[in-house]
Design a protein around this motif. Structure first.
Motif, PDB file in Angstrom:
ATOM      1  N   PRO A 170      95.018  78.187 -18.361  1.00 16.36           N
ATOM      2  CA  PRO A 170      93.691  77.978 -18.959  1.00 16.36           C
ATOM      3  C   PRO A 170      92.940  79.291 -19.173  1.00 16.36           C
ATOM      4  N   ASN A 171      92.136  79.297 -20.231  1.00 17.63           N
ATOM      5  CA  ASN A 171      91.330  80.480 -20.532  1.00 17.63           C
ATOM      6  C   ASN A 171      90.012  80.417 -19.766  1.00 17.63           C
ATOM      7  N   HIS A 172      89.602  81.540 -19.229  1.00 17.23           N
ATOM      8  CA  HIS A 172      88.353  81.625 -18.476  1.00 17.23           C
ATOM      9  C   HIS A 172      87.486  82.717 -19.089  1.00 17.23           C
ATOM     10  N   ARG A 173      86.199  82.455 -19.209  1.00 12.58           N
ATOM     11  CA  ARG A 173      85.285  83.493 -19.658  1.00 12.58           C
ATOM     12  C   ARG A 173      85.028  84.486 -18.541  1.00 12.58           C
ATOM     13  N   LEU A 174      84.962  85.748 -18.938  1.00 14.56           N
ATOM     14  CA  LEU A 174      84.555  86.817 -18.035  1.00 14.56           C
ATOM     15  C   LEU A 174      83.165  87.293 -18.457  1.00 14.56           C
ATOM     16  N   GLY A 224      87.495  87.535 -22.004  1.00 17.42           N
ATOM     17  CA  GLY A 224      88.073  86.322 -21.453  1.00 17.42           C
ATOM     18  C   GLY A 224      89.491  86.599 -21.008  1.00 17.42           C
ATOM     19  N   GLN A 267      93.226  84.495 -19.178  1.00 17.28           N
ATOM     20  CA  GLN A 267      93.890  83.293 -18.701  1.00 17.28           C
ATOM     21  C   GLN A 267      94.270  83.487 -17.226  1.00 17.28           C
ATOM     22  N   PRO A 304      95.004  77.352 -13.085  1.00 18.78           N
ATOM     23  CA  PRO A 304      93.909  76.388 -13.016  1.00 18.78           C
ATOM     24  C   PRO A 304      93.162  76.473 -11.685  1.00 18.78           C
ATOM     25  N   ARG A 327      91.473  78.871 -10.536  1.00 17.73           N
ATOM     26  CA  ARG A 327      91.434  80.222  -9.954  1.00 17.73           C
ATOM     27  C   ARG A 327      90.933  81.204 -11.013  1.00 17.73           C
ATOM     28  N   PRO A 328      89.662  81.140 -11.374  1.00 15.31           N
ATOM     29  CA  PRO A 328      89.145  82.021 -12.425  1.00 15.31           C
ATOM     30  C   PRO A 328      89.263  83.487 -12.046  1.00 15.31           C
ATOM     31  N   ARG A 340      88.262  87.583 -11.984  1.00 15.12           N
ATOM     32  CA  ARG A 340      86.988  88.300 -11.867  1.00 15.12           C
ATOM     33  C   ARG A 340      87.210  89.762 -12.254  1.00 15.12           C
ATOM     34  N   SER A 346      93.163  88.393 -10.448  1.00 12.85           N
ATOM     35  CA  SER A 346      93.485  87.082 -11.001  1.00 12.85           C
ATOM     36  C   SER A 346      94.599  86.436 -10.182  1.00 12.85           C
TER      37      SER A 346
END
Length: 271
Positions: free
Chosen positions: A193-197, A208, A210, A213, A215-216, A218, A236
Motif C-alpha cells: 500500500p502507498n502511504h503519504r509522507l 509518498g 509504499q 500494510p 506499517r507506514p 517515516r 520502513s
C-alpha cells in the motif's frame, strides 16, 4: 534531463544531448557540497567503457567495477570537489524495465547492491559502505510522459528491495516492487500500500512511499529539498522486515513550470 538549458534548447530545435552534460555530485553532512556544472559537446567524450565530462570522468574497469574521477566546483558557494569514487557491484543486472506503455522510457538497476570506496582530496573525506547504481534513458522529455514519481531503494544485508511508483500523464499509474537476492535473482512482489509522507519542509514537494500494510514509513532525514525534487532517508517495513531506504520524489509539473525553470540556473551554471 533536468537541465534548464536543454529544456529551452529543445523548444528551439537545439536538442543534441551531448551539448548539455554535467557531473552531479551531492555531499551531505558537515562538508555539504553540490556540483552540477553543465558543459557543451566539445568538453564531452565517450566510448563503450568511459564517459568524460570536462575535468571529471567515469569508466568501467576490466573486473566490472566502476571508477569515477571528480574535479568540480560547487554551487552556489564555489568549493572544490576533487577525488575518486570506486564502486564494485555485488552482481551486474542485465534486465531493464519500461516505465511507460509506449516503450519510450526505460530504467535499469545495473548494480542493485554494491560496495563503494570514497577517497576525496577536497574536501578531505574517506569512507566505505553500501552503494547502488542505475540508469534511466528515454526518447522524449520526462515531463511529457510523467506527472510524478517516487522511488526508493532499501538494503537488506546482501539483498535489496526497490520500489518505483509512477503517475503517468496519459496512462494508468505504474508500481514496481522488486526484490534482488544476493546471487542477482530478481523477484517481483505485490506492490504494498502507498502511504503519504510529510511534504518537504521548505518547498513543500509531495512525498509518498509504499510499505507493508499497517506499517507506514517515516522520514528520518530530508537530504535534498528543491522546488521539484526531494531526496530523503526513510524508515520502513518491506516483506515483513524493517529497513532503512533512500527515497526520492519528483514532480514533473513543478519542473516544467516557468518559475522553477527560472530558478534552476542558480544551481546549474553552464560553461
Amino acid at each position: 534531463m533536468f537541465s534548464p538549458y536543454y529544456f529551452k534548447g529543445r523548444r528551439r530545435g537545439q536538442d543534441d544531448p551531448h551539448d548539455y552534460c554535467s557531473m552531479n555530485v551531492c555531499l551531505y553532512g558537515e562538508e555539504r557540497r553540490w556540483t552540477m556544472t553543465e558543459r557543451r559537446a566539445g568538453a564531452v567524450s565517450q566510448d563503450a567503457a568511459a564517459l568524460k565530462i570536462g575535468p571529471s570522468s567515469i569508466h568501467w574497469n576490466a573486473d566490472q567495477s566502476l571508477t569515477i574521477q571528480l574535479d568540480e566546483i560547487g554551487t552556489p558557494i564555489p568549493q572544490r570537489v576533487r577525488g575518486k569514487i570506486h564502486l564494485t557491484p555485488t552482481f551486474v543486472n542485465e534486465r531493464s524495465f519500461t516505465l511507460d506503455s509506449q516503450g519510450r522510457h526505460r530504467w535499469r538497476p545495473i548494480a542493485p547492491s554494491a560496495r563503494v570506496e570514497v577517497e576525496l582530496e577536497r574536501p578531505k573525506i574517506r569512507w566505505t559502505g553500501h552503494a547502488y547504481f542505475d540508469r534511466n534513458w528515454g526518447d522524449e522529455p520526462l515531463e511529457d510522459a510523467f506527472v510524478y514519481w517516487d522511488w526508493s531503494r532499501a538494503g537488506m544485508g546482501e539483498e535489496s528491495a526497490i520500489l518505483y511508483n509512477v503517475d503517468r500523464r496519459n496512462d494508468q499509474p505504474l508500481s514496481l516492487a522488486l526484490h534482488f537476492g544476493a546471487d542477482g535473482t530478481i523477484s517481483e512482489f505485490e506492490p504494498p500500500p502507498n502511504h503519504r509522507l510529510p511534504r518537504t519542509p521548505i518547498w513543500r514537494v509531495a512525498r509518498g512511499s509504499q510499505a507493508d500494510p499497517g506499517r507506514p514509513p517515516r522520514v528520518v532525514k530530508t537530504l535534498e529539498d528543491t522546488p521539484f525534487y526531494s531526496r530523503s532517508v526513510i524508515s520502513s517495513q518491506l516483506l515483513g522486515r524493517p529497513v532503512e531506504a533512500v527515497h526520492e520524489s519528483l514532480s514533473l509539473d513543478r519542473f516544467r513550470s516557468g518559475w522553477v525553470q527560472h530558478l534552476l540556473p542558480y544551481r546549474m551554471p553552464r560553461r
